[in-house]
Design an enzyme around this catalytic site. Structure first.
Site, PDB file in Angstrom:
ATOM      1  N   LYS A  11      76.586  61.845  36.057  1.00  0.00           N
ATOM      2  CA  LYS A  11      76.936  61.842  36.917  1.00  0.00           C
ATOM      3  C   LYS A  11      76.705  60.231  37.584  1.00  0.00           C
ATOM      4  O   LYS A  11      75.885  59.555  37.174  1.00  0.00           O
ATOM      5  CB  LYS A  11      75.414  62.688  37.909  1.00  0.00           C
ATOM      6  CG  LYS A  11      74.685  62.356  38.278  1.00  0.00           C
ATOM      7  CD  LYS A  11      73.897  61.230  39.481  1.00  0.00           C
ATOM      8  CE  LYS A  11      72.509  60.999  39.846  1.00  0.00           C
ATOM      9  NZ  LYS A  11      72.000  59.851  40.485  1.00  0.00           N
ATOM     10  N   ASP A 136      67.228  66.333  41.425  1.00  0.00           N
ATOM     11  CA  ASP A 136      68.370  66.210  40.990  1.00  0.00           C
ATOM     12  C   ASP A 136      68.523  67.522  40.070  1.00  0.00           C
ATOM     13  O   ASP A 136      69.973  67.653  39.331  1.00  0.00           O
ATOM     14  CB  ASP A 136      68.639  64.511  40.130  1.00  0.00           C
ATOM     15  CG  ASP A 136      69.297  63.627  40.838  1.00  0.00           C
ATOM     16  OD1 ASP A 136      69.355  63.766  43.068  1.00  0.00           O
ATOM     17  OD2 ASP A 136      69.463  61.664  40.378  1.00  0.00           O
TER      18      ASP A 136
HETATM   19  P1  ATP Z   1      68.027  59.509  38.140  1.00  0.00           P
HETATM   20  O1  ATP Z   1      68.245  58.242  39.435  1.00  0.00           O
HETATM   21  O2  ATP Z   1      67.721  60.633  38.320  1.00  0.00           O
HETATM   22  O3  ATP Z   1      66.202  59.030  39.406  1.00  0.00           O
HETATM   23  P2  ATP Z   1      68.081  58.027  36.296  1.00  0.00           P
HETATM   24  O4  ATP Z   1      68.788  58.299  35.781  1.00  0.00           O
HETATM   25  O5  ATP Z   1      67.486  55.876  37.341  1.00  0.00           O
HETATM   26  O6  ATP Z   1      67.363  58.841  37.739  1.00  0.00           O
HETATM   27  P3  ATP Z   1      66.458  58.510  34.111  1.00  0.00           P
HETATM   28  O7  ATP Z   1      67.385  58.215  33.395  1.00  0.00           O
HETATM   29  O8  ATP Z   1      66.210  59.610  33.851  1.00  0.00           O
HETATM   30  O9  ATP Z   1      66.700  57.663  35.563  1.00  0.00           O
HETATM   31  O10 ATP Z   1      64.995  58.086  33.643  1.00  0.00           O
HETATM   32  C1  ATP Z   1      63.924  57.641  34.799  1.00  0.00           C
HETATM   33  C2  ATP Z   1      61.753  57.387  33.850  1.00  0.00           C
HETATM   34  O11 ATP Z   1      62.116  58.550  33.015  1.00  0.00           O
HETATM   35  C3  ATP Z   1      62.424  56.722  32.473  1.00  0.00           C
HETATM   36  O12 ATP Z   1      61.736  55.623  33.147  1.00  0.00           O
HETATM   37  C4  ATP Z   1      62.066  57.647  31.405  1.00  0.00           C
HETATM   38  O13 ATP Z   1      60.801  56.649  30.912  1.00  0.00           O
HETATM   39  C5  ATP Z   1      61.208  59.109  31.522  1.00  0.00           C
HETATM   40  N1  ATP Z   1      62.134  59.710  31.029  1.00  0.00           N
HETATM   41  C6  ATP Z   1      61.100  60.793  31.013  1.00  0.00           C
HETATM   42  N2  ATP Z   1      62.393  61.902  30.376  1.00  0.00           N
HETATM   43  C7  ATP Z   1      63.094  61.241  29.755  1.00  0.00           C
HETATM   44  C8  ATP Z   1      64.575  61.651  29.208  1.00  0.00           C
HETATM   45  N3  ATP Z   1      64.462  62.868  28.670  1.00  0.00           N
HETATM   46  N4  ATP Z   1      65.285  61.217  29.226  1.00  0.00           N
HETATM   47  C9  ATP Z   1      65.293  59.541  30.200  1.00  0.00           C
HETATM   48  N5  ATP Z   1      64.308  59.134  30.853  1.00  0.00           N
HETATM   49  C10 ATP Z   1      63.511  59.713  30.641  1.00  0.00           C
END
Ligand code: ATP
Length: 283
Positions: A11, A136
């Site tokens: 997203k 989210d």
């Molecule tokens: P948001 O904007 O929802 O906070 P994001 O897109 O910035 O999320 P994610 O890719 O969801 O960040 O990753 C955040 C943290 O979650 C990472 O540092 C990772 O170690 C942990 N994590 C746990 N499970 C997962 C997963 N299935 N995919 C990605 N990261 C994960």
């Protein structure tokens, strides 16, 4: 053993206003979520007799109970009082810790697949489990354009008949959401003051007007800290894009006034961005 699988999108936030900090220490938001199917993960579940395992080849993604998908599976089994196990495999395309909601998307897919198999929770209970896992995650139970209020979980679907001409540049390094919130700086008199003018412009297909109506209060600290992002923003702007960080960053996206300009920008920027190991996506 039954194998279930689902492709689940990333997203971007076309609008993200931080209204303030709440007594429970979460931030009160108004955001406009937009799913990005061009950048999707695949989540595969294999039902087992007991235990929850996770495998994923992408670095930075935990392969244990710290993975958000494992937390989602445990929460589903507990809420539904189901005695089962599951082996979860995740194929990542959504960059990790990039502001594209990758983990939340994977968790949403895990819940949807378990629900497809067991049908054990009603819609309200499934949403409650999703919110327990992350603010989210409810969006990814039905990833369509939506306004998110509260922590982002109070969702109102928004019909956007015209798909906007976007270029998305997924991040090549991680930024934690906690860091972005800790360093939140909201300039005074931030414009626009609501997502509705943007939604109206997108509905009309007036993308030139929509370009001036994007907002992300979380982007200022992220842009200030990472000079590479200012450089890439500059390249996107030179090709006619209005540029915004997605969520807590550092993924950037640009909205163009029309598809022709966007397509030209894609052709011109692809070789340039490759030098920084970045791949733009059209959405
Ligand atoms: P948001 O904007 O929802 O906070 P994001 O897109 O910035 O999320 P994610 O890719 O969801 O960040 O990753 C955040 C943290 O979650 C990472 O540092 C990772 O170690 C942990 N994590 C746990 N499970 C997962 C997963 N299935 N995919 C990605 N990261 C994960």
């Amino acid at each position: 053993m039954t194998i279930l699988s689902l492709s689940t999108p990333g997203k971007i936030n076309l609008y993200l206003e931080v209204k303030g900090k709440r007594p429970d220490s979460y931030h009160e938001l108004v955001t406009l979520f937009y799913p990005v199917r061009a950048i999707s993960d695949r989540v595969e579940l294999e039902l087992t007799f007991s235990g929850v395992t996770v495998s994923c080849e992408t670095s930075g993604v935990p392969q244990n109970d710290l993975n958000i998908c494992a937390r989602a599976a445990h929460a589903y089994f507990e809420a539904a009082r189901i005695d089962s196990g599951v082996a979860i495999r995740i194929e990542k395309t959504i960059p990790v810790a990039a502001g594209m909601g990758g983990g939340s998307s994977d968790a949403g897919a895990t819940l949807l697949l378990l629900q497809r198999q067991f049908q054990a929770l009603d819609a309200g209970a499934l949403k409650a489990v999703a919110l327990e896992i992350g603010a989210d995650v409810p969006f990814f139970l039905a990833p369509e354009p939506a306004i998110g209020c509260g922590r982002g979980e109070l969702l109102t679907p928004v019909e956007l008949p015209a798909e906007p001409p976007l270029l998305i540049v997924p991040a090549c390094f991680p930024v934690s959401s906690a860091w972005a919130y800790k360093h939140l700086v909201i300039p005074e008199k931030t414009f626009p003051a609501s997502p509705f003018p943007l939604i109206e412009a997108l509905r009309k297909g007036d993308f030139a007007e929509a370009q001036g109506l994007l907002r992300n209060d979380l982007q200022h600290a992220v842009l200030g800290k990472f000079p590479l992002l200012s450089l890439i923003s500059g390249l996107l702007r030179e090709t006619g894009g209005a540029v915004l960080v997605s969520g807590s960053g550092p993924t950037l996206f640009a909205l163009y006034s029309d598809f022709r300009t966007r397509d030209d920008a894609f052709a011109a920027l692809t070789p340039l961005l490759r030098k920084y190991h970045l791949q733009p996506y059209q959405s």
